[in-house]
Design an enzyme around this catalytic site. Structure first.
Site, PDB file in Angstrom:
ATOM      1  N   SER A 133       1.894  -7.828  11.764  1.00 12.98           N
ATOM      2  CA  SER A 133       2.630  -8.763  10.925  1.00 12.98           C
ATOM      3  C   SER A 133       3.761  -9.426  11.703  1.00 12.98           C
ATOM      4  O   SER A 133       4.512  -8.760  12.426  1.00 12.98           O
ATOM      5  CB  SER A 133       3.205  -8.022   9.712  1.00 12.98           C
ATOM      6  OG  SER A 133       3.942  -8.891   8.887  1.00 12.98           O
ATOM      7  N   ARG A 142       2.579 -11.860  -2.106  1.00 11.26           N
ATOM      8  CA  ARG A 142       1.255 -12.180  -1.566  1.00 11.26           C
ATOM      9  C   ARG A 142       0.547 -13.230  -2.417  1.00 11.26           C
ATOM     10  O   ARG A 142       0.869 -13.433  -3.584  1.00 11.26           O
ATOM     11  CB  ARG A 142       0.376 -10.924  -1.537  1.00 11.26           C
ATOM     12  CG  ARG A 142       0.856  -9.838  -0.585  1.00 11.26           C
ATOM     13  CD  ARG A 142       0.296 -10.046   0.800  1.00 11.26           C
ATOM     14  NE  ARG A 142       0.704  -9.001   1.734  1.00 11.26           N
ATOM     15  CZ  ARG A 142       0.149  -8.814   2.920  1.00 11.26           C
ATOM     16  NH1 ARG A 142      -0.841  -9.591   3.308  1.00 11.26           N
ATOM     17  NH2 ARG A 142       0.572  -7.862   3.725  1.00 11.26           N
ATOM     18  N   LYS A 146      -0.555 -14.345  13.837  1.00 11.80           N
ATOM     19  CA  LYS A 146      -2.016 -14.237  13.751  1.00 11.80           C
ATOM     20  C   LYS A 146      -2.609 -15.288  12.811  1.00 11.80           C
ATOM     21  O   LYS A 146      -3.581 -15.964  13.160  1.00 11.80           O
ATOM     22  CB  LYS A 146      -2.393 -12.833  13.276  1.00 11.80           C
ATOM     23  CG  LYS A 146      -3.892 -12.581  13.167  1.00 11.80           C
ATOM     24  CD  LYS A 146      -4.176 -11.143  12.738  1.00 11.80           C
ATOM     25  CE  LYS A 146      -3.663 -10.870  11.341  1.00 11.80           C
ATOM     26  NZ  LYS A 146      -4.101  -9.553  10.828  1.00 11.80           N
ATOM     27  N   THR A 147      -2.013 -15.432  11.639  1.00 11.75           N
ATOM     28  CA  THR A 147      -2.520 -16.406  10.672  1.00 11.75           C
ATOM     29  C   THR A 147      -2.242 -17.829  11.127  1.00 11.75           C
ATOM     30  O   THR A 147      -3.111 -18.706  11.076  1.00 11.75           O
ATOM     31  CB  THR A 147      -1.885 -16.155   9.288  1.00 11.75           C
ATOM     32  OG1 THR A 147      -2.230 -14.843   8.849  1.00 11.75           O
ATOM     33  CG2 THR A 147      -2.379 -17.179   8.281  1.00 11.75           C
ATOM     34  N   LYS A 174      -8.116  -2.909   1.325  1.00 11.74           N
ATOM     35  CA  LYS A 174      -7.945  -2.116   2.541  1.00 11.74           C
ATOM     36  C   LYS A 174      -8.723  -0.810   2.486  1.00 11.74           C
ATOM     37  O   LYS A 174      -9.073  -0.256   3.532  1.00 11.74           O
ATOM     38  CB  LYS A 174      -6.464  -1.854   2.791  1.00 11.74           C
ATOM     39  CG  LYS A 174      -5.703  -3.093   3.259  1.00 11.74           C
ATOM     40  CD  LYS A 174      -6.316  -3.694   4.538  1.00 11.74           C
ATOM     41  CE  LYS A 174      -5.490  -4.838   5.077  1.00 11.74           C
ATOM     42  NZ  LYS A 174      -6.120  -5.473   6.259  1.00 11.74           N
ATOM     43  N   ASP A 184      -8.358 -11.910   8.629  1.00 13.53           N
ATOM     44  CA  ASP A 184      -7.879 -10.530   8.650  1.00 13.53           C
ATOM     45  C   ASP A 184      -8.891  -9.480   9.096  1.00 13.53           C
ATOM     46  O   ASP A 184      -8.559  -8.604   9.878  1.00 13.53           O
ATOM     47  CB  ASP A 184      -7.357 -10.152   7.261  1.00 13.53           C
ATOM     48  CG  ASP A 184      -6.517  -8.892   7.270  1.00 13.53           C
ATOM     49  OD1 ASP A 184      -5.729  -8.712   8.208  1.00 13.53           O
ATOM     50  OD2 ASP A 184      -6.646  -8.092   6.330  1.00 13.53           O
ATOM     51  N   ARG A 197       0.834  -1.189   0.000  1.00 14.46           N
ATOM     52  CA  ARG A 197       0.000   0.000   0.000  1.00 14.46           C
ATOM     53  C   ARG A 197       0.882   1.257   0.000  1.00 14.46           C
ATOM     54  O   ARG A 197       2.037   1.222   0.399  1.00 14.46           O
ATOM     55  CB  ARG A 197      -0.909   0.024   1.238  1.00 14.46           C
ATOM     56  CG  ARG A 197      -1.995  -1.031   1.252  1.00 14.46           C
ATOM     57  CD  ARG A 197      -2.833  -0.928   2.522  1.00 14.46           C
ATOM     58  NE  ARG A 197      -2.017  -1.049   3.727  1.00 14.46           N
ATOM     59  CZ  ARG A 197      -1.635  -0.017   4.473  1.00 14.46           C
ATOM     60  NH1 ARG A 197      -1.990   1.220   4.163  1.00 14.46           N
ATOM     61  NH2 ARG A 197      -0.887  -0.209   5.553  1.00 14.46           N
TER      62      ARG A 197
END
Length: 621
Positions: free
Chosen positions: A327, A411, A331-332, A288, A346, A142
């Site tokens: 990051s 990604r 979390k994932t 986003k 997410d 981004r």
């Protein structure tokens, strides 16, 4: 049985709130990708009646993937040709009338054919099947300094948005010029792509979103990431709540006159219900941008709802859990549990009914990806997924996830049903546990700590983790990172507004908040060792299965949180980080240093009146 011959059932509780039970039967399908790794088709066991399926959804059951009645049932495709193409596609109201062919809501197979035809990327030979791969040019992430919100003086958004570095204001006049430029550009095109879909799995707060793209892969991205309509019937009478016109190959040559920061412009006008994107091909700008808007829309509802930057899963008994984290915190990885179903990785909301996914897919990092370390993500990379900025090697173009020459932010986007153990309803009841994940590189934080609701507010607003050497260019020693609400870049309102919503939810639904540290123990980065994934996983398991309640607790004198005396299958010595350091006095100094960083960071929130949680942070006396 071929996938094109399966019968899929869908219900009212999904997209659009429709009430009919439908069978999507035996459509003709295009030829499969040439080198797709073929696997035996799973048997689809559907509920025998609409009532049974409705009951499963109502009870928020973790329906096994092999019983998923909607997997692969996406086909709302249409092609409009001729002088009335734009009118039929619903975009003449935007001023777009030039294209004579509009590809609307193309199927995955059709998008793949367009991507290849348009030479928009390459077909990568991923282990589990051919996957289209794109290069987004110089923007591989981004561009936050180029995101703008229109300041409509005196409007609701003007009075509520937290204007500043994250939410940069621009004028309606600048937006009008950029909007006119976008429309003018699309009116020079012979073809365009339009996607109509949904954001938010709960129909009560679901938003209808429309994207206008110039490239097939951009439509592929939003098709992966947003909630898809199963058929054209779901889109009857579709009126978007928000529209994004993406001119990704064009730039704003007048950016200096417009008072912007560069020729890249990502501009949202909440009152006009429209956004324009110029100068960046990065797919995440689509995703986003809408997430930022959900962070505005949901808290403004009556009653206010809570948008969250987190992952979520649910157990067989309907017990759900949330995982907040920046990051690199896990979390994932930690939300992917073989004994629990994934709701999403997410973006989620928490309303009067419970929690729900905003998205229809996942957008995962691929750096150093392997089947051993991240099996769910690795196996999700096949037909219909899409790779971004991933190195391809050899004549066969095999993805090399360890080659970060292009970027460390490679990604993959893929529809949620690529995860075998996903939660079909995409909704669940109120969570029992809220876990704040941190990767503490200073070796100070414990592997697990229990928080009071007030402490939860403090640490939620703080959003702490640490960067270590090698994660970003120029970082040679641990650096503290604070991102409010674990997603500061996407907050449209002041962080304390979201903290107040979390506090209300915690107290109303008797949920427990926790700190789980996946970082270093026995010393800082370079001296100590990273907490093993087994240790972190066992801490999470003890929270989820409730065995953590069987222990006794001790209050940390500096941070004030409660530390457990024991956790099943975790070395008790690790639970007291001071005891793991060879020199406890050095730990004391490191703890005071980290505590001071917390305190200094939180000063900017201390002047916000009633929402001041300073007293619930660490004590330096």
């Amino acid at each position: 049985m071929l996938a094109s011959q399966r019968i899929f059932l869908r219900t009212a509780t999904g997209i659009g709130g429709r009430t009919a039970l439908k069978a999507l039967v035996a459509r003709g399908a295009s030829a499969p990708y040439s080198s797709l790794a073929q696997k035996p088709a799973k048997k689809v066991v559907c509920p025998t009646s609409y009532a049974q399926w409705k009951q499963q959804v109502a009870h928020k059951s973790a329906l096994p993937a092999e019983e998923d009645p909607i997997r692969g049932g996406y086909d709302s495709s249409d092609i409009y040709s001729g002088p009335t193409a734009c009118e039929k596609a619903g975009i003449t109201s935007l001023g777009i009338t030039g294209p004579t062919t509009i590809y609307k809501n193309q199927t995955f197979e059709e998008l793949f054919q367009h991507e290849v035809r348009n030479n928009e990327g390459k077909v990568a030979a991923a282990e589990y099947g051919d996957t289209f791969c794109v290069d987004t040019g110089k923007f591989t992430g981004r561009s936050p300094s180029d995101k703008w919100l229109v300041k409509n003086i005196g409007s609701e958004s003007d009075e509520n948005i937290d204007w500043g570095k994250v939410n940069q204001p621009t004028s309606p006049e600048v937006f009008d010029e950029l909007y006119e430029k976008a429309v003018k550009y699309f009116n020079t095109k012979e073809e365009a792509y339009v996607f109509d879909g949904f954001c938010g799995a709960n129909p009560k707060s679901q938003k209808r979103v429309r994207f206008v793209h110039e490239m097939a892969w951009q439509q592929h991205f939003v098709t992966n990431m947003f909630i898809r309509a199963d058929s054209q019937a779901d889109l009857e009478g579709f009126e978007p709540d928000f529209t994004v016109i993406n001119c990704c190959t064009q730039v704003d040559e007048d950016w200096e006159k417009h008072g912007l920061n560069s020729e890249v412009a990502v501009v949202f006008n909440i009152e006009r219900k429209c956004a324009v994107i110029f100068g960046t091909l990065y797919g995440g700008e689509n995703k986003k941008g809408i997430f930022s808007l959900m962070n505005y829309w949901l808290p403004m509802q009556d009653p206010p709802q809570f948008p969250m930057h987190c992952s979520a899963n649910v157990g067989k008994d309907g017990d759900s859990a949330l995982f907040f984290g920046l990051s690199g915190t896990g979390k994932t990885t930690l939300s992917a549990d073989p004994h629990r179903a994934l709701i999403g990785d997410d973006e989620h909301g928490w309303d009067e009914d419970g929690i729900f996914n905003f998205e229809g897919g996942c957008y995962a990092k691929t750096i150093d990806l392997s089947e051993k370390t991240e099996p769910d993500i690795y196996r999700a990379i096949h037909k219909d997924a899409m790779l971004e900025n991933v190195a391809l090697k050899g004549d066969n173009l095999v993805p090399d996830y360890f080659d970060t020459t292009k970027t460390e932010n490679g990604r993959v986007s893929y529809p949620i049903h690529h995860i075998d153990n996903y939660h079909v309803p995409q909704m669940a009841g109120h969570p029992n546990n809220i876990i704040f994940l941190s990767c503490d590189a200073f070796g100070v934080l414990p592997p697990i700590a229990k928080l009071t609701p007030e402490q939860a507010m403090y640490h939620f607003i703080s959003g702490y983790t640490a960067k270590v050497a090698g994660t970003e260019r120029g970082i040679t020693e641990p650096q503290a990172t604070f991102s409010a609400c674990f997603g500061a870049a996407f907050l449209t309102l002041h962080p304390t507004r979201y903290a107040a919503l979390l506090k209300e939810k915690l107290e109303k639904h008797d949920a427990q908040a926790w700190i789980v540290n996946s970082g270093w123990s026995g010393g800082p980065y370079g001296v100590g060792e990273r907490m093993s994934i087994k240790t972190t996983r066992n801490c999470v398991n003890a929270i989820i299965d409730g065995t953590i309640k069987d222990t006794t607790w001790e209050t940390d004198p500096v941070f004030g949180w409660d530390l457990p005396a024991s956790v099943p299958d975790v070395d008790p010595a690790v639970l007291r980080p001071r005891n793991t350091w060879s020199n406890p006095e050095e730990y004391d100094e490191a703890e005071k240093h980290l505590a001071s960083l917390y305190v200094d960071n939180f000063k900017k929130y201390a002047a916000e009146g009633a929402a001041d949680y300073t007293q619930y942070g660490p004590k330096l006396e």
